[in-house]
Design an enzyme around this catalytic site. Sequence first.
Site, PDB file in Angstrom:
ATOM      1  N   ASN A  70      20.759 -63.152  37.852  1.00 46.46           N
ATOM      2  CA  ASN A  70      22.056 -63.373  37.222  1.00 46.46           C
ATOM      3  C   ASN A  70      23.202 -63.086  38.163  1.00 46.46           C
ATOM      4  OD1 ASN A  70      23.956 -60.964  36.168  1.00 46.46           O
ATOM      5  ND2 ASN A  70      21.867 -60.186  36.397  1.00 46.46           N
ATOM      6  N   ALA A  71      24.254 -63.874  37.980  1.00 46.58           N
ATOM      7  CA  ALA A  71      25.518 -63.655  38.684  1.00 46.58           C
ATOM      8  C   ALA A  71      26.612 -63.936  37.673  1.00 46.58           C
ATOM      9  CB  ALA A  71      25.640 -64.562  39.897  1.00 46.58           C
ATOM     10  N   GLY A  73      29.469 -62.240  37.523  1.00 45.65           N
ATOM     11  CA  GLY A  73      30.794 -62.087  38.123  1.00 45.65           C
ATOM     12  C   GLY A  73      31.625 -61.010  37.458  1.00 45.65           C
ATOM     13  N   LEU A  74      30.941 -60.004  36.902  1.00 46.55           N
ATOM     14  CA  LEU A  74      31.615 -58.862  36.276  1.00 46.55           C
ATOM     15  C   LEU A  74      32.667 -59.285  35.239  1.00 46.55           C
ATOM     16  CD1 LEU A  74      32.014 -56.631  39.476  1.00 46.55           C
ATOM     17  CD2 LEU A  74      30.529 -56.131  37.513  1.00 46.55           C
ATOM     18  N   ASN A 126      29.325 -48.258  39.240  1.00 45.41           N
ATOM     19  CA  ASN A 126      28.603 -49.437  39.705  1.00 45.41           C
ATOM     20  C   ASN A 126      29.034 -49.705  41.142  1.00 45.41           C
ATOM     21  OD1 ASN A 126      27.406 -51.855  40.231  1.00 45.41           O
ATOM     22  ND2 ASN A 126      28.231 -52.944  38.459  1.00 45.41           N
ATOM     23  N   CYS A 129      26.965 -53.876  42.603  1.00 42.64           N
ATOM     24  CA  CYS A 129      26.883 -55.272  42.152  1.00 42.64           C
ATOM     25  C   CYS A 129      26.585 -56.147  43.368  1.00 42.64           C
ATOM     26  CB  CYS A 129      28.179 -55.723  41.492  1.00 42.64           C
ATOM     27  SG  CYS A 129      28.172 -57.485  41.115  1.00 42.64           S
ATOM     28  N   ASN A 191      20.126 -50.811  41.142  1.00 39.56           N
ATOM     29  CA  ASN A 191      20.732 -52.031  40.610  1.00 39.56           C
ATOM     30  C   ASN A 191      19.858 -53.233  41.001  1.00 39.56           C
ATOM     31  OD1 ASN A 191      22.666 -53.975  39.656  1.00 39.56           O
ATOM     32  ND2 ASN A 191      24.296 -52.526  40.092  1.00 39.56           N
ATOM     33  N   THR A 192      20.303 -54.424  40.645  1.00 39.60           N
ATOM     34  CA  THR A 192      19.553 -55.642  40.992  1.00 39.60           C
ATOM     35  C   THR A 192      19.579 -55.882  42.509  1.00 39.60           C
ATOM     36  OG1 THR A 192      21.575 -56.890  40.647  1.00 39.60           O
ATOM     37  CG2 THR A 192      20.072 -56.753  38.781  1.00 39.60           C
ATOM     38  N   GLY A 242      14.735 -50.620  36.987  1.00 33.80           N
ATOM     39  CA  GLY A 242      14.260 -51.781  37.743  1.00 33.80           C
ATOM     40  C   GLY A 242      12.921 -52.254  37.200  1.00 33.80           C
TER      41      GLY A 242
HETATM   42  C1  DHB Z   1      26.509 -58.414  37.804  1.00 30.72           C
HETATM   43  C2  DHB Z   1      26.783 -57.104  38.101  1.00 30.72           C
HETATM   44  C3  DHB Z   1      25.752 -56.283  38.543  1.00 30.72           C
HETATM   45  O1  DHB Z   1      25.945 -54.989  38.855  1.00 30.72           O
HETATM   46  C4  DHB Z   1      24.469 -56.806  38.672  1.00 30.72           C
HETATM   47  O2  DHB Z   1      23.493 -56.009  39.090  1.00 30.72           O
HETATM   48  C5  DHB Z   1      24.218 -58.110  38.385  1.00 30.72           C
HETATM   49  C6  DHB Z   1      25.243 -58.923  37.943  1.00 30.72           C
HETATM   50  C7  DHB Z   1      27.590 -59.339  37.390  1.00 30.72           C
HETATM   51  O3  DHB Z   1      28.408 -59.034  36.491  1.00 30.72           O
HETATM   52  O4  DHB Z   1      27.650 -60.431  37.972  1.00 30.72           O
END
Ligand code: DHB
Length: 304
Positions: A70-71, A73-74, A126, A129, A191-192, A242
């Site tokens: 996923n992306a 974009g916060l 965070n 990201c 995180n991812t 994770g």
């Molecule tokens: C987003 C933010 C993250 O911290 C993450 O691990 C993946 C996606 C985001 O909002 O795009």
Amino acid sequence: MRPNLLVNLANLKLRNPTILASGLLGYAASSFEKVMEAGAGAVVTKSIGMKPREGFPNPTMVEIECGLLNAMGLPNPGVNEFVREIKIAKRARIPVIVSIYGFTAEEFVKAAELVEKAGADAIELNASCPHVKEVGAQIGQNPHVLAEVVKKVKSAVKTPVFTKLTPDVTDITAIARAAEKSGTDAITAVNTARAMTIDVETGNPILANKIGGLSGPALKPVAVRCVYEIYETVKVPIIGCGGITTWRDAVEFMLAGAAAIQIGTAIMYKGLEVFKEVTDGIRSYLTKKGYRSVKEIVGLSHTN
Ligand code: DHB
């Protein structure tokens, strides 16, 4: 005798070690209430920053083998809008951990002060990201930049501060050490991971942002390794995250050194029932092995 599942994370008391990971259920207080009813020990909100953000265009999420990419974009309504929701979320009667991000240390500090005032039980930074420029991983990959953020936030608030790290670094122990030295009360790992997938018919990356964050089972062995290495380096509690989908995954993270664990992507596979399933599984495992408390297994793989 039923084993004791209580966890104390930097004075935050959890009825069991399962926590809703950031990003999954957004900001609605009503969903946190459902997560509490489903049995979670605490919740983490999706990351909030000082200004509202629309996020990236679609597609922002795609399911792949062994996980999710996923992306987003916060995307978020901005901290001022969210403050009201935190107050309502407190009705959930389990700790509400508010995730924040910022483009500068000062933005992290302002957001931290506002969410503390609103009643956040803990703040998760965070700093990881994977794909929004100048926030997240660009902070979490540099121990000096991360140290400045953690130090400034710690000196501005009394609320416990957890720092969430990215797995996308050469040496995660150097980053964990910097966070601990700067006063973080706990470390969330991880995180991812930066990843991508390409549609072979069109030849194009599937996510509009091209690169996104990988979560789910594919991330698990990487995250377990990170927790294991961090446990050998710092004394603050570690929150494992994770790809945790089953109680076995949760126990594996605890043996590696996690005092508590976060569940995210598994909700997509199993629904909110996953919290009870994992908690019951941990309890049965402790009973079968003759442990009286969940604390007894934290880090055990290091002594065996
Ligand atoms: C987003 C933010 C993250 O911290 C993450 O691990 C993946 C996606 C985001 O909002 O795009």
